[in-house]
Structure formats: C-alpha cells, structure tokens
Design an enzyme around this catalytic site. Sequence first.
Site, PDB file in Angstrom:
ATOM      1  N   PHE A  96     -23.083  25.384   1.439  1.00  0.00           N
ATOM      2  CA  PHE A  96     -22.339  24.212   1.425  1.00  0.00           C
ATOM      3  C   PHE A  96     -22.130  23.707   2.910  1.00  0.00           C
ATOM      4  O   PHE A  96     -20.865  23.283   3.230  1.00  0.00           O
ATOM      5  CB  PHE A  96     -20.891  24.248   0.829  1.00  0.00           C
ATOM      6  CG  PHE A  96     -21.216  24.730  -0.561  1.00  0.00           C
ATOM      7  CD1 PHE A  96     -21.508  24.320  -1.726  1.00  0.00           C
ATOM      8  CD2 PHE A  96     -20.529  26.243  -0.717  1.00  0.00           C
ATOM      9  CE1 PHE A  96     -21.324  24.936  -2.891  1.00  0.00           C
ATOM     10  CE2 PHE A  96     -20.355  26.758  -1.716  1.00  0.00           C
ATOM     11  CZ  PHE A  96     -21.109  26.407  -3.021  1.00  0.00           C
ATOM     12  N   CYS A 151     -10.783  22.632   0.454  1.00  0.00           N
ATOM     13  CA  CYS A 151      -9.998  21.338   0.484  1.00  0.00           C
ATOM     14  C   CYS A 151      -9.186  21.422  -1.018  1.00  0.00           C
ATOM     15  O   CYS A 151      -8.485  20.464  -1.355  1.00  0.00           O
ATOM     16  CB  CYS A 151     -10.800  20.276   0.422  1.00  0.00           C
ATOM     17  SG  CYS A 151     -11.961  19.826  -0.881  1.00  0.00           S
ATOM     18  N   GLU A 173     -27.569  23.294   2.094  1.00  0.00           N
ATOM     19  CA  GLU A 173     -26.659  22.098   1.884  1.00  0.00           C
ATOM     20  C   GLU A 173     -27.565  21.072   0.770  1.00  0.00           C
ATOM     21  O   GLU A 173     -28.746  21.005   1.180  1.00  0.00           O
ATOM     22  CB  GLU A 173     -26.177  21.230   3.134  1.00  0.00           C
ATOM     23  CG  GLU A 173     -25.646  19.813   2.818  1.00  0.00           C
ATOM     24  CD  GLU A 173     -24.473  19.901   1.988  1.00  0.00           C
ATOM     25  OE1 GLU A 173     -24.514  18.923   0.924  1.00  0.00           O
ATOM     26  OE2 GLU A 173     -23.370  20.647   2.352  1.00  0.00           O
ATOM     27  N   CYS A 181       0.873  -1.202   0.002  1.00  0.00           N
ATOM     28  CA  CYS A 181       0.170  -0.011   0.081  1.00  0.00           C
ATOM     29  C   CYS A 181       0.754   0.910   0.086  1.00  0.00           C
ATOM     30  O   CYS A 181       1.857   1.435   0.886  1.00  0.00           O
ATOM     31  CB  CYS A 181      -1.021  -0.144   1.435  1.00  0.00           C
ATOM     32  SG  CYS A 181      -1.899   1.666   1.499  1.00  0.00           S
TER      33      CYS A 181
END
Length: 383
Positions: A243, A342, A270, A11
């Site tokens: 949001f 983000c 939202e 991984c």
Amino acid sequence: MNCPHYQTQTCISCRWLETPYADQLTQKQTHLQQQISILDQSRLEWIPPFQSAQSGFRNKAKMVVNGTVERPILGIINERNQPADLTDCPLYPARFAEIFSVLKDFIGRAGLVPYNIAKQKGELKYILLTESRANQTLMLRFVLRSETKLPLMRRELAGLSTKIPDLAVVTANIQPQHAAILEGQKEIFLTEQQVLEERFNGIPLFIRPQGFFQTNPAVAEGLYGTAQNWVKNLPVQRLWDLFCGVGGFGLHCAAALQANTPDVALTGIEISPSAIYSAALSAEKCGLKNVSFQSLDAANFALNQDDKPDLVIVNPPRRGIGKPLAEFLNNLRPQFLLYSSCNAVTMGSDLQSLTHYQMRKIRLFDMFPHTAHYEVLTLLTLK
C-alpha cells in the site's frame, strides 16, 4: 483556533474545536490505548504524540462550487443544506483566501457556470487547490461536467497564471455523472507540468492529480521521519512497502538503510498507477538503487511471493490489512513489521490477528486536529 464559520454554525466540520488542544490529544491517546488494551504491551514503548499546528496546517482545499457564474460560492453544502463560503477557512494557508478571490474572477471570465444539482445543469462542480510546502508552487484542478468550456479556460489561463505566479499544474477533471462523486477518470492537463514536488526530510515526493497525498505536511514529515528513525539501524536487507502510495514510507526507510548497507532492496506495491509513477520518480531523484515499484493489489502481491523480506511496511486504507494478509505475514515471518494506520479500530483487530508479532514502539500523529481522527505508527518484531 478562532473560526467565524464554526461560531455561526455555518460549518461544523471541526467538531472538537471548542475542546482545548491538550484535551483533544488526551482523548485521542485514550482511544488508541483502548484499541490495543488486550494486546501484550510488556515490551512496548509509548512515544509522546506528534502534535500539529492548530491552524493553517492543511495543504489542500476541496471546494464545492455553488452560486452563480457572476457570484460563485466556494466551500461546502452544510448540514442545513445551504452553500457556505469557506474561502477564508483557518485550516488553509493564509494566502488561499486571496487565491480563491482570483479564481472567482476566472470562473466568470471562463464562463464556468456552477453545477446546479437540483436542475442538473451547469459545468463547474469542484475546485481542488494544493500547495507544496517545499517551494510554494500550486496545483489547481477544476472538476467539470463536460469539456465544453475548455477553449475558454485555455484562453484565460495566461491571465490566471500572471495573477497567481506560483501556479504550476492546472487540470480539468471530467466528471459527467449526476452523483456525489468528487472526480471522474479523465484528467486533462492545461499546463506542461504534471506533478507538484513536495519534500519531506530531504526526500522528494510528487503529488499528481487523483493521487492520495497527506493533507497535513508538517505531521506527515514527522510520521515518515519517525518511521525512518525506527528502522535505520535494524538488520534489514530486503523490505516490502505494501500500500506504498507515492512511496513516503519505503523511500524514507530505504534511504536510511542504504546509507549503512548500499545493497538494501525495496519493493513497493500500490494499486494506483498514478501513485506508482510518483514513487518511481522520487526514487530516481533520490538516486536510490535496488528499488522497484509495481502497480498491483498489495494483498494479492504478498500472497503470491516466494522470497522473504526482513521488513514489511503496511499502510492500509481504513479497512485495515484483513485476516488473509495478516495470516500470510504470520507464516512469512519477516523479522520486523511497520504498521501505519488511519483507523486504530481496524489496526487493533489486525494486530490481534498478527499472533506471531509483538509491539515494540507506538506513536500517535495528530494529522487531523479538531476532529476525532488521527494516524498511528507501530513497530512490531517477530516473537
């Protein structure tokens, strides 16, 4: 962080694992600075990055199920196209490894044959496990091809709950498609309880199946707490939380503002009804007044409003808020904007479009250690 899976290359999700943590933060901070380098920073205060623990920080595991019903493999399909068991992944809470061992036994008892992609046969596709840091209770979701095994699952559930006493919410999600889709629309609750309570800075927040919730609770608490501290003394009477998700930003800010001015009003928007349910439940538990949450598209809501808030909070998906909403906010002219992102690249583009606003504070939050990803929060004021 020592990870045997990375050492054997079974991984490699944590691609920055060999980079010292201080260097990871420096690289992320440099990347953030590059995204806003052409913007006016004459009045901008850079707050030092909010650091994360380097292991055991995730509250959620998303496990692909492979192998056989007698010997299931919980983890990922790695880059060699091989199943890899990640039940002892060091990103998860330490007790997850023991819980997964119990779940492997449950898979056999309930006859949950792992779904075979090549043969398009089997039942169990994913196991999703989430922990509340506030009270250590757990939410467990089984993503299944069909409802065939539900009677056996219900029969074995009492035994599972005895072995995992913190199990609070258990569901079966039905995803019948032969496609790389994590979950389907149908969620069947196998427990009476349907939400998991988390608590950040004294604010209760509720995790529901299919609802988005940050996976690094310590850093998420820091993110919401920073937002709260930045706005608590601002002259705000009305605020929008676009949001809004489960309400983390809006509720933190409204709680602090109402402590000084009780009639401060919050409107949260939202598109996910599940998230709105959680946000409304949180507001009720907090005892906040003048709070409303609506299940609508955030951009469309904003574009169709006449009243003017003093503060608008935006926490958009990775694509950002886009030019239409940015232009609307320029014309609406609220005194303050709080932008959480983000994706610093799209945030930088959005901030260029917000020509009537100037950045005043900014801070990086290391939500995803050992990767290139991070979150950022910035406070803007009207020029």
